[in-house]
Design an enzyme around this catalytic site. Structure first.
Site, PDB file in Angstrom:
ATOM      1  N   GLU A 325       0.812  -1.228   0.000  1.00 33.64           N
ATOM      2  CA  GLU A 325       0.000   0.000   0.000  1.00 33.64           C
ATOM      3  C   GLU A 325       0.843   1.275   0.000  1.00 33.64           C
ATOM      4  O   GLU A 325       0.637   2.166   0.824  1.00 33.64           O
ATOM      5  CB  GLU A 325      -0.973  -0.013   1.180  1.00 33.64           C
ATOM      6  N   ASN A 368       2.379  -4.667  -3.359  1.00 30.84           N
ATOM      7  CA  ASN A 368       0.977  -5.063  -3.176  1.00 30.84           C
ATOM      8  C   ASN A 368       0.129  -3.834  -2.868  1.00 30.84           C
ATOM      9  O   ASN A 368       0.559  -2.960  -2.108  1.00 30.84           O
ATOM     10  CB  ASN A 368       0.930  -6.054  -1.991  1.00 30.84           C
ATOM     11  N   ASP A 434     -11.726 -10.553  -1.346  1.00 24.01           N
ATOM     12  CA  ASP A 434     -12.991 -10.883  -0.695  1.00 24.01           C
ATOM     13  C   ASP A 434     -14.060 -10.038  -1.353  1.00 24.01           C
ATOM     14  O   ASP A 434     -13.775  -9.022  -1.968  1.00 24.01           O
ATOM     15  CB  ASP A 434     -12.948 -10.744   0.841  1.00 24.01           C
TER      16      ASP A 434
HETATM   17  C1  XIL Z   1      -6.009  -6.830   7.959  1.00 22.78           C
HETATM   18  C2  XIL Z   1      -6.211  -8.044   8.837  1.00 22.78           C
HETATM   19  O1  XIL Z   1      -6.972  -8.997   8.144  1.00 22.78           O
HETATM   20  C3  XIL Z   1      -6.881  -7.631  10.125  1.00 22.78           C
HETATM   21  O2  XIL Z   1      -6.988  -8.726  11.002  1.00 22.78           O
HETATM   22  C4  XIL Z   1      -6.089  -6.518  10.784  1.00 22.78           C
HETATM   23  O3  XIL Z   1      -6.764  -6.070  11.929  1.00 22.78           O
HETATM   24  C5  XIL Z   1      -5.897  -5.367   9.827  1.00 22.78           C
HETATM   25  O4  XIL Z   1      -5.287  -5.836   8.648  1.00 22.78           O
HETATM   26  N1  XIL Z   1      -4.912  -4.845   3.415  1.00 22.78           N
HETATM   27  C6  XIL Z   1      -3.850  -5.594   3.835  1.00 22.78           C
HETATM   28  C7  XIL Z   1      -4.003  -6.549   4.951  1.00 22.78           C
HETATM   29  O5  XIL Z   1      -2.794  -5.551   3.189  1.00 22.78           O
HETATM   30  O6  XIL Z   1      -2.825  -6.675   5.677  1.00 22.78           O
HETATM   31  C8  XIL Z   1      -5.124  -6.153   5.860  1.00 22.78           C
HETATM   32  O7  XIL Z   1      -5.294  -7.189   6.817  1.00 22.78           O
HETATM   33  C9  XIL Z   1      -6.379  -5.906   5.071  1.00 22.78           C
HETATM   34  C10 XIL Z   1      -6.175  -4.776   4.087  1.00 22.78           C
END
Ligand code: XIL
Length: 684
Positions: A325, A368, A434
């Site tokens: 990110e 990513n 998702d």
């Molecule tokens: C999320 C996890 O699934 C959660 O459990 C945590 O609280 C926050 O992070 N983008 C990403 C992931 O790259 O690492 C994130 O995962 C979701 C969004």
């Protein structure tokens, strides 16, 4: 291959807050009609504290001053620390591997605070603290429910639930505490394994501790060929304090993967979230700034982190999200203004890839990001990867997170996303897919409605068909979770029960699963025709130009790009006139340059409406970027929204609501008038 560190006996767990008081009480699929079994109730109606005690010297006592139900509650007074509060032994009540729902009602005695529900567990005398429900605003004005899920994943010799506060040490009361679970259903063994059906690339799932235990573990290894630890490899989990590395969370997950022959995606070495504050604290104890000294220290910490974490797993983890990110499409240079960036500029990305390559010469190194389907973001990511690769920075692949929902994005936009990166010669992976059942933040269902699950199945069907067509580019597709009982979307972007995965809360196959595995089982949807067919080798035209006014919502997960990416759906049923209609227009969120809105159209006449077309003027130059629950065409100021296939019929008194993201500049006037099928409507 480097040997894994010897695994310590570790407690793994997952805690996820929920919006609803009970787990899905009625849902669309037959598997989801669960009757929860309550294993513990504290109603404080018998005049006692029912076994609850304080965590230290605070006073915990039965009270009749207030009660949520009946006449009694439990009051805590005399707290001298925020972690103090009522606590109950649940060892022997809570069993390993079962997903419990814990619910408690809380009310402050006076004033307000943030209250949370937690678990303390101990193994061999070592304590750990798990949050079941995070900070929740509670006042003296009424009872507030805290509900969350908790799965204990290995043996403990001490287990207590407790309620604490976030800020101060005020008195409060709790009442009607329950711990319940829905009995497990056996894993379905007579259905095809996702990994066998989709064999063009490994299909993976993100996992926490709970996914490798019992039925979850059986479901995981049966259907998936790859795993991504969802949190266990992040900086806060692996190097919580400087140069102290711990793999207690990740090692069991990696060992499980190795034992079951599953590939592992490493996620993630560098991110702006879930990174401890010490990383960005200078030698002087102050937050780092853009000085040469701070930059040198930050990059040294980065290098040390990657050498240790990537080195610990060696070839066991053959794919890493090296940076996560880093793009902000609203910056002219496209780079997120994280502390990484403000202190070290682009060098943090260069250093991360260089070091990762040195440690792991054979691993695939990925950049990513989310919303890579949004043209503005996609193009900024492309430009960065092109620049860095031209410099010789060893980026092997681009990860598309694909956190999407049932009505966004389009298949064409997703295909354009993949095509964009083809000329770069990089691998592409879908890393965190998702499909939320919610197209906007305003909705909340206690259980997923059948039509949403079907919509979701069509999305999974169409997206997987697309990925498989592009198998020469896409080298892995990972879903961000195993089943709907444990999804990060239960608390993001708001707290509510979501259902974004292939298996339901009881681990049974959903329509979404069939969308991937055998679409003939879910029928044909109108959107099937939306699939555009362009061969992967097609040459890429320059991306559509995007004005710089697009902006990001505060939650960071939704981008607004002002490019007109909406198209008429062509699936509108024939319209009949509307005798009476009313329209409610609401701005549900606004930020510089962008806003989210909602328009509800109601049939106030006496005859049913079959097919509707709603129109208004955006006189302030607002441009709709994305709309759900309808199809939109914007021509100048005129916005016309037509129904989708599932909300075209409005019974007398019935209504439909569309949501949208839009840009704005200068001012954002509310439309003064609306028509439905050409007839003026009352405006609420
Ligand atoms: C999320 C996890 O699934 C959660 O459990 C945590 O609280 C926050 O992070 N983008 C990403 C992931 O790259 O690492 C994130 O995962 C979701 C969004």
């Amino acid at each position: 291959m480097r040997a894994l560190a010897r695994l310590a006996v570790t407690t793994l767990l997952v805690a996820a807050p929920l919006a609803a008081v009970t787990v899905a009480t009625s849902t669309a699929s037959a598997a989801d009609d669960p009757v929860p079994i309550t294993v513990l109730t504290s109603d404080f109606e018998d005049g006692s504290a029912q076994g609850w005690t304080g965590r230290a010297a605070e006073t915990v006592a039965h009270s009749t001053a207030v009660a949520h139900g009946g006449a009694g509650s439990l009051a805590v007074t005399g707290r001298t620390a925020t972690w103090q509060g009522p606590s109950l032994d649940v060892l022997g009540v809570v069993e390993k591997g079962t997903a419990y729902t814990i619910s408690a009602w809380v009310r402050m005695t006076s004033g307000s605070d943030n209250v949370r529900l937690s678990v303390e567990r101990r193994s061999g005398g070592v304590a750990a603290y798990d949050q079941v429900v995070g900070n929740t605003a509670v006042t003296a004005g009424g009872w507030v429910n805290l509900t969350g899920r908790y799965t204990l994943a290995t043996d403990v010799d001490f287990l207590r639930i407790y309620v604490e506060t976030g800020s101060a040490t005020g008195d409060f009361a709790i009442d009607d505490v329950t711990v319940s679970y829905v009995p497990a259903l056996p894993i379905q063994t007579g259905i095809p394994a996702v990994r066998d059906v989709v064999d063009e690339f490994p299909v993976g799932a993100a996992i926490t501790g709970a996914e490798i235990v019992g039925d979850h573990g059986r479901l995981l290894s049966r259907h998936f060929a790859s795993v991504t630890p969802g949190n266990a490899l992040k900086w806060d989990a692996t190097e919580p304090s400087e140069n102290t590395f711990t793999y207690a969370q990740a090692d069991p997950l990696i060992a499980y993967a190795t034992a079951n022959g599953l590939a592992v995606r490493g996620h993630t070495l560098v991110w702006h979230n879930q990174t401890p504050s010490w990383v960005f604290t200078g030698a002087d104890g102050q937050p780092m700034t853009a000085t040469a000294e701070d930059k040198e220290l930050l990059l040294a910490r980065l290098e040390n982190h990657i050498r240790n974490v990537a080195g610990h797993y060696g070839d066991t983890i053959a794919v890493w999200d090296v940076v996560n990110e880093v793009i902000d499409e609203n910056q002219s240079d496209g780079l997120r203004r994280s502390t990484w960036y403000t202190v070290a500029g682009l060098d943090y990305i260069r250093t991360a890839f260089r070091v990762a390559r040195e440690v792991l010469p054979d691993a695939k190194l990925f950049i990513n990001d989310y919303n890579t389907n949004v043209p503005a973001k996609r193009d900024k990511l492309y430009a960065l990867v092109a620049q860095l690769r031209a410099e010789g920075v060893p980026i092997d692949g681009v990860g598309h997170q694909m956190h999407i929902n049932v009505s966004w994005p389009t298949l064409a936009e997703t295909e354009a996303m993949i095509q964009k990166f083809v000329p770069l010669g990089v691998e592409q992976q879908v890393t965190e897919m998702d499909v939320s059942i919610y197209p906007n933040s305003g909705e909340s269902f206690p259980a997923p409605p059948a039509d949403r699950l079907l919509q979701q199945a069509y999305v999974y069907r169409d997206m997987f068909a697309l990925f498989r067509r592009y198998a020469s580019e896409i080298t892995s597709v990972t879903l961000w979770g195993l089943a709907d009982d444990n999804t990060w979307l239960d608390t993001f972007p708001v707290t509510r029960k979501d259902a974004p995965l292939l298996f339901d809360t009881r681990l049974q196959a959903k329509p979404a699963y069939w969308g991937v595995v055998d679409p003939s089982k879910i029928g044909v949807s109108p959107s099937a025709s939306a699939s555009v067919s362009v061969s992967p080798s097609a040459s890429i035209s320059p991306s559509a130009s995007v004005s710089p006014s697009g902006s990001v919502s505060p939650s960071g997960s939704v981008s607004v790009s002002p490019s007109a990416s909406v198209s008429p759906s062509g699936s509108v049923s024939p319209s009949v006139g509307v005798a009476g209609c009313s329209v409610t227009y609401r701005v549900t969120g606004s930020w510089p340059g962008g806003f989210q809105g909602e328009v509800k159209v109601a049939n106030t006449g006496t005859a049913a409406v079959s097919g509707w077309s709603l129109a208004w003027q955006f006189t302030g130059g607002q441009r709709i970027a994305q709309l759900w629950n309808g199809s939109v065409i914007q021509s100048g100021a005129t916005v016309t929204v037509t129904n989708t296939s599932w909300n075209g019929t409005l019974a007398p008194g019935g209504s439909a609501t569309v949501g949208f993201l839009s840009s704005w500049t200068g001012s954002n006037p509310v439309p003064a008038a609306f028509t439905v099928n050409g007839t003026a409507c009352a405006v609420n």
